[in-house]
Design an enzyme around this catalytic site. Sequence first.
Site, PDB file in Angstrom:
ATOM      1  N   SER A 224     -10.782  -0.592   3.635  1.00 36.08           N
ATOM      2  CA  SER A 224     -10.137  -1.060   4.871  1.00 36.08           C
ATOM      3  C   SER A 224      -9.562   0.129   5.617  1.00 36.08           C
ATOM      4  O   SER A 224      -8.797   0.915   5.038  1.00 36.08           O
ATOM      5  CB  SER A 224      -8.993  -2.016   4.547  1.00 36.08           C
ATOM      6  OG  SER A 224      -9.504  -3.142   3.912  1.00 36.08           O
TER       7      SER A 224
ATOM      8  N   GLU B 291      -4.817   2.783   6.909  1.00 33.04           N
ATOM      9  CA  GLU B 291      -4.613   2.731   5.456  1.00 33.04           C
ATOM     10  C   GLU B 291      -5.260   3.965   4.828  1.00 33.04           C
ATOM     11  O   GLU B 291      -4.780   4.516   3.840  1.00 33.04           O
ATOM     12  CB  GLU B 291      -5.249   1.449   4.891  1.00 33.04           C
ATOM     13  CG  GLU B 291      -5.131   1.360   3.383  1.00 33.04           C
ATOM     14  CD  GLU B 291      -5.455  -0.019   2.848  1.00 33.04           C
ATOM     15  OE1 GLU B 291      -5.181  -1.030   3.527  1.00 33.04           O
ATOM     16  OE2 GLU B 291      -5.986  -0.080   1.721  1.00 33.04           O
TER      17      GLU B 291
ATOM     18  N   ARG C  92       0.814  -1.232   0.000  1.00 36.10           N
ATOM     19  CA  ARG C  92       0.000   0.000   0.000  1.00 36.10           C
ATOM     20  C   ARG C  92       0.841   1.272   0.000  1.00 36.10           C
ATOM     21  O   ARG C  92       0.491   2.270   0.615  1.00 36.10           O
ATOM     22  CB  ARG C  92      -0.982   0.020   1.187  1.00 36.10           C
ATOM     23  CG  ARG C  92      -1.993  -1.104   1.185  1.00 36.10           C
ATOM     24  CD  ARG C  92      -2.949  -1.049  -0.010  1.00 36.10           C
ATOM     25  NE  ARG C  92      -3.731  -2.283  -0.043  1.00 36.10           N
ATOM     26  CZ  ARG C  92      -3.379  -3.389  -0.706  1.00 36.10           C
ATOM     27  NH1 ARG C  92      -2.274  -3.405  -1.442  1.00 36.10           N
ATOM     28  NH2 ARG C  92      -4.132  -4.454  -0.690  1.00 36.10           N
TER      29      ARG C  92
HETATM   30  C1  LIG Z   1     -15.690   0.032  -0.632  1.00 34.37           C
HETATM   31  C2  LIG Z   1     -14.209   0.200  -0.844  1.00 34.37           C
HETATM   32  C3  LIG Z   1     -13.430  -0.904  -1.159  1.00 34.37           C
HETATM   33  C4  LIG Z   1     -12.052  -0.769  -1.322  1.00 34.37           C
HETATM   34  N1  LIG Z   1     -11.319  -1.865  -1.643  1.00 34.37           N
HETATM   35  C5  LIG Z   1      -9.986  -1.741  -1.803  1.00 34.37           C
HETATM   36  C6  LIG Z   1      -9.186  -2.888  -2.129  1.00 34.37           C
HETATM   37  O1  LIG Z   1      -9.682  -3.989  -2.281  1.00 34.37           O
HETATM   38  N2  LIG Z   1      -7.851  -2.699  -2.267  1.00 34.37           N
HETATM   39  C7  LIG Z   1      -7.251  -1.474  -2.118  1.00 34.37           C
HETATM   40  O2  LIG Z   1      -6.030  -1.371  -2.258  1.00 34.37           O
HETATM   41  N3  LIG Z   1      -7.985  -0.375  -1.836  1.00 34.37           N
HETATM   42  C8  LIG Z   1      -9.330  -0.479  -1.672  1.00 34.37           C
HETATM   43  N4  LIG Z   1     -10.066   0.641  -1.380  1.00 34.37           N
HETATM   44  C9  LIG Z   1      -9.389   1.936  -1.189  1.00 34.37           C
HETATM   45  C10 LIG Z   1      -9.261   2.806  -2.464  1.00 34.37           C
HETATM   46  O3  LIG Z   1     -10.282   2.498  -3.398  1.00 34.37           O
HETATM   47  C11 LIG Z   1      -7.891   2.636  -3.126  1.00 34.37           C
HETATM   48  O4  LIG Z   1      -6.849   3.032  -2.242  1.00 34.37           O
HETATM   49  C12 LIG Z   1      -7.771   3.473  -4.407  1.00 34.37           C
HETATM   50  O5  LIG Z   1      -6.601   3.122  -5.076  1.00 34.37           O
HETATM   51  C13 LIG Z   1      -7.771   4.979  -4.166  1.00 34.37           C
HETATM   52  O6  LIG Z   1      -7.906   5.625  -5.416  1.00 34.37           O
HETATM   53  P1  LIG Z   1      -8.593   7.064  -5.529  1.00 34.37           P
HETATM   54  O7  LIG Z   1      -8.542   7.512  -6.943  1.00 34.37           O
HETATM   55  O8  LIG Z   1      -9.947   7.022  -4.906  1.00 34.37           O
HETATM   56  O9  LIG Z   1      -7.591   7.917  -4.667  1.00 34.37           O
HETATM   57  P2  LIG Z   1      -7.926   9.042  -3.575  1.00 34.37           P
HETATM   58  O10 LIG Z   1      -8.658   8.431  -2.443  1.00 34.37           O
HETATM   59  O11 LIG Z   1      -8.533  10.223  -4.228  1.00 34.37           O
HETATM   60  O12 LIG Z   1      -6.453   9.393  -3.097  1.00 34.37           O
HETATM   61  C14 LIG Z   1      -5.653   8.418  -2.425  1.00 34.37           C
HETATM   62  C15 LIG Z   1      -4.210   8.949  -2.361  1.00 34.37           C
HETATM   63  O13 LIG Z   1      -3.683   9.027  -3.669  1.00 34.37           O
HETATM   64  C16 LIG Z   1      -3.319  10.378  -3.987  1.00 34.37           C
HETATM   65  N5  LIG Z   1      -3.654  10.582  -5.408  1.00 34.37           N
HETATM   66  C17 LIG Z   1      -4.822  10.293  -6.042  1.00 34.37           C
HETATM   67  N6  LIG Z   1      -4.700  10.527  -7.367  1.00 34.37           N
HETATM   68  C18 LIG Z   1      -3.437  10.984  -7.564  1.00 34.37           C
HETATM   69  C19 LIG Z   1      -2.691  11.395  -8.709  1.00 34.37           C
HETATM   70  N7  LIG Z   1      -3.189  11.391  -9.952  1.00 34.37           N
HETATM   71  N8  LIG Z   1      -1.407  11.801  -8.511  1.00 34.37           N
HETATM   72  C20 LIG Z   1      -0.856  11.818  -7.273  1.00 34.37           C
HETATM   73  N9  LIG Z   1      -1.504  11.454  -6.164  1.00 34.37           N
HETATM   74  C21 LIG Z   1      -2.781  11.014  -6.308  1.00 34.37           C
HETATM   75  C22 LIG Z   1      -4.087  11.249  -3.022  1.00 34.37           C
HETATM   76  O14 LIG Z   1      -3.414  12.474  -2.767  1.00 34.37           O
HETATM   77  C23 LIG Z   1      -4.126  10.355  -1.782  1.00 34.37           C
HETATM   78  O15 LIG Z   1      -2.908  10.447  -1.081  1.00 34.37           O
HETATM   79  C24 LIG Z   1     -11.449   0.518  -1.206  1.00 34.37           C
HETATM   80  C25 LIG Z   1     -12.252   1.633  -0.902  1.00 34.37           C
HETATM   81  C26 LIG Z   1     -13.608   1.489  -0.729  1.00 34.37           C
HETATM   82  C27 LIG Z   1     -14.444   2.699  -0.428  1.00 34.37           C
END
Ligand SMILES: Cc1cc2nc3c(=O)[nH]c(=O)nc-3n(C[C@H](O)[C@H](O)[C@H](O)COP(=O)(O)OP(=O)(O)OC[C@H]3O[C@@H](n4cnc5c(N)ncnc54)[C@H](O)[C@@H]3O)c2cc1C
Length: 300
Positions: free
Chosen positions: A225, A295, A176
């Site tokens: 998580s 996380e 992660r």
């Molecule tokens: C119901 C549910 C289930 C989930 N299941 C999983 C799973 O199975 N496995 C898992 O790993 N995660 C899971 N997640 C967590 C999440 O979906 C992941 O961590 C996902 O990769 C986050 O992507 P995001 O675009 O929403 O990022 P955000 O939440 O918008 O940002 C997360 C981080 O990334 C940074 N960021 C985002 N985009 C960029 C960019 N273009 N450049 C630089 N920094 C950036 C942000 O600043 C922040 O630090 C889950 C979440 C939910 C709500």
Amino acid sequence: MDNNIFSLLCGVLDKNLILCDEPMDKHTSFKIGGNADFMVLPENIKQIKDVVTVLKDNGIRYTVIGNGSNLLVDDAGIRGVVIKLAKNFSQVVVTDNTIISRCGALLSRIANVALQNSLTGFEFAAGIPGTLGGAVIMNAGAYGGEMKDVVVETTYMTAEGDIRTVSGAEHGFGYRKSAFEKGDIILESTLVLQKGDKDAISAQMSELNAQRRAKQPLEFPSAGSAFKRPEGYFAGKLIQDAGLKGYKIGGASVSEKHSGFIVSDGTATCADVLALIDYVQNEVYNKFKVKLEPEVRYIK
Ligand SMILES: Cc1cc2nc3c(=O)[nH]c(=O)nc-3n(C[C@H](O)[C@H](O)[C@H](O)COP(=O)(O)OP(=O)(O)OC[C@H]3O[C@@H](n4cnc5c(N)ncnc54)[C@H](O)[C@@H]3O)c2cc1C
């Protein structure tokens, strides 16, 4: 509203790409968070660079977000400028077994493109509700797969506005996490998959999504998580064994369905979630001497 920041942003972006006092609960899967002073929605790389440059030159901080599915935003919101890279950067291009995806593409969409092209290796990510950019930063993973397994190259912008490319081990992927620094902005990544059988890929995605629906509290707002998996343990099991299943502070509770998730009943504040995280960490540590690390990323 800070008129100085607004006029600086207006110098580099159309007004319709600048949102003032934007409620962050509209942009996070937790549906929590006060207002961001400003949110910008750039449409191309030059606009991102112009925004980053003008903010840097004037000492104004920025925060990049994707789909907001791993974020806990403070009740007081976010100072400075939020750069949201989502649907304006969602292009996905396939050549043979290679997919080039822009940072704002949802993983579900990339998975669908992989399926349509009979490419296997991305099934694990089909149900993760994030964008490519957020998934690369987090090295998102599930069901035995992680971004590390498929991402071979990434182009990003530094906080200075320079564009760089890294490949392979240079991503510094770990559990992660990745090696990108604060202020780096993921622009696009190249994913290498393998040719596979379309029906088998489809069946695998359906199976994994069914497992998610069965085990995860998808009916409540959350950020997935809440804690990383401590080595040798499962966070959810430790929390359950500590007797915390369903434990509630304000509108936030440890999910009844999956103790690794903190969910909101729709009224939770960021303060509720932070207090619950703290309580769970303390209880688990006192009982099992295991330190749980969030996380979810807390930002303000
Ligand atoms: C119901 C549910 C289930 C989930 N299941 C999983 C799973 O199975 N496995 C898992 O790993 N995660 C899971 N997640 C967590 C999440 O979906 C992941 O961590 C996902 O990769 C986050 O992507 P995001 O675009 O929403 O990022 P955000 O939440 O918008 O940002 C997360 C981080 O990334 C940074 N960021 C985002 N985009 C960029 C960019 N273009 N450049 C630089 N920094 C950036 C942000 O600043 C922040 O630090 C889950 C979440 C939910 C709500």
